[in-house]
Design a protein around this motif. Structure first.
Motif: not given
Length: 411
Positions: A33-38, A126-136, A145-150, A153-154
């Protein structure tokens, strides 16, 4: 944190550029599974200035996707790289190349950045790419790994890849900095954009690209498909400026007396958007690129100057080789961290060579003294064309092969 044992192996990718989107394709091909944060909005992510050159090594990796159909789509939408070369500003040739010198039908494909981004996004969606919020920020432990976006979103996954370019947020966090370290300025800036020419009216029929070298100045063009072409221009200048080349009128001042078809290309740029960037790079990281379950690819790890057209290609190679190393390593019982450190070490030698060669070509091409330009022109004029092409066989001879038994030794 504990990973869900029933969930698919998940790779979190920060950055929706060429490297990040291509990596997502390789991850999915592996059955993960890939999730792209943009950070950018989707429309901005799917755009981009000018065109880009995907050379044979990058295409070799892309041909492993979708039974080669993605690479075929690039050729269908872009322009094959055929004969071309470097010239003096008066049009006299310095170095001409041709695919036949290296036994190939072409040397790759040129395509607009927007077209390439859209092709890469098309089968992800859109099920793979999540645009509009960067990595915090992110945190990791042995479980994942746990990621929180700006935007708050976690997301959770098994590993994290920073494909977020020159000003990488992932690299900044890994290096425990408050802000990104400044890159190294090359001494020159670049303008680029797209233009249209129906039926090649102003362009030579026997070339798909050309570059013209002056005193601290370069002007180039290449075909990106149909009636569309990309131009680029370099000038030695101070960093961060808005000098006389910042407008079409300024470009005419710099390059208006260059040989045909440069003046006609400048006319064709009327009404088109022209972008300006300072050209920067960073020496590749010595030692591990990442820590634990986090790593870097492309410009986040080893940004290069554009002089040999390898920035995107090396990011594509990084993504392909990363997934290969993970598949083999995990099958053999390596931890994620062990597999990541092994591929970082394996890639280091090649990307360092690309970095050095690109700098060397830039230093030659941007010569701005009388004797420097004379020596540069004599070097290229006297060098046999076939020898010039053979000098880059180490790049073009890269052959990607999708396999799961390419186990790398532990770093």
């Amino acid at each position: 944190m504990q990973s869900n044992q029933n969930a698919p192996f998940t790779v979190l990718i920060v950055g929706g550029g060429i490297g990040g989107l291509t990596l997502a394709h390789f991850v999915r091909k592996a059955g993960w599974r890939a999730q792209v944060i943009e950070k950018r909005p989707l429309a901005e992510m799917l755009s981009g200035p000018g065109g880009i050159f995907i050379q044979l090594n990058g295409l070799s990796a892309l041909r492993q996707l979708d039974e080669g159909r993605l690479a075929e789509a690039l050729y269908a939408q872009g322009g094959s790289v055929l004969a071309g070369g470097f010239h003096r500003e008066d049009g006299s040739p310095l170095y001409l190349n041709d695919p036949e010198f290296v036994g190939r039908q072409d040397l790759g494909v040129c395509i607009s950045r927007a077209d390439l981004q859209q092709l890469l996004y098309r089968d992800l969606g859109p099920e793979v790419v999540f645009p509009g919020s960067g990595l915090a920020h992110f945190e990791q432990d042995e479980g994942g790994v746990r990621v929180q976006l700006e935007d708050g979103t976690v997301l959770s996954g098994d590993m994290l890849v920073g494909a977020d370019g020159l000003w990488s947020r992932v690299r900044t966090i890994l290096e425990e900095r408050a802000r990104p370290a400044a890159p190294e300025y090359s001494g020159y800036c670049c303008w680029r954009g797209l233009f249209s020419v129906p039926d090649r009216q102003i362009l030579p029929e026997n070339s798909s690209w050309a570059e013209y070298w002056g005193f601290g100045l370069r002007f180039g063009w290449f075909h990106v498909g149909g009636d569309r072409y990309s131009f680029y221009a370099f000038k030695n200048t101070e960093q961060g400026g808005a000098d006389e080349g910042s407008s079409l009128a300024g470009l005419r001042t710099l390059f208006g007396d260059y040989a045909a078809p440069v003046p006609a290309i400048l006319d064709a740029l009327e009404g088109e958007t022209i972008y300006r960037d300072d050209i920067c790079d960073r020496p590749p990281i010595k030692g591990p690129w990442g820590k634990g379950r986090a790593t870097l690819i492309g410009d986040a790890a080893h940004p290069v100057q554009p002089n040999i057209g390898q920035g995107a290609c090396q990011a594509i190679e990084d993504g392909f080789e990363l997934v290969q190393a993970l598949r083999a390593g995990m099958t053999a019982g390596q931890t994620v961290a062990e597999a990541l450190r092994a591929i970082e070490e394996q890639r280091s030698k090649r990307v360092t060579r690309v970095f050095k060669v690109s700098r060397q070509v830039g230093e030659l091409a941007q010569s701005d003294t009388r004797w420097g330009v004379f020596a540069r022109n004599q070097l290229y004029r006297l060098m046999p064309n076939w020898l010039g092409d053979l000098q880059f066989r180490w790049l073009f001879d890269y052959e990607a092969e999708w396999r799961s038994d390419k186990l790398l030794p532990k770093a």
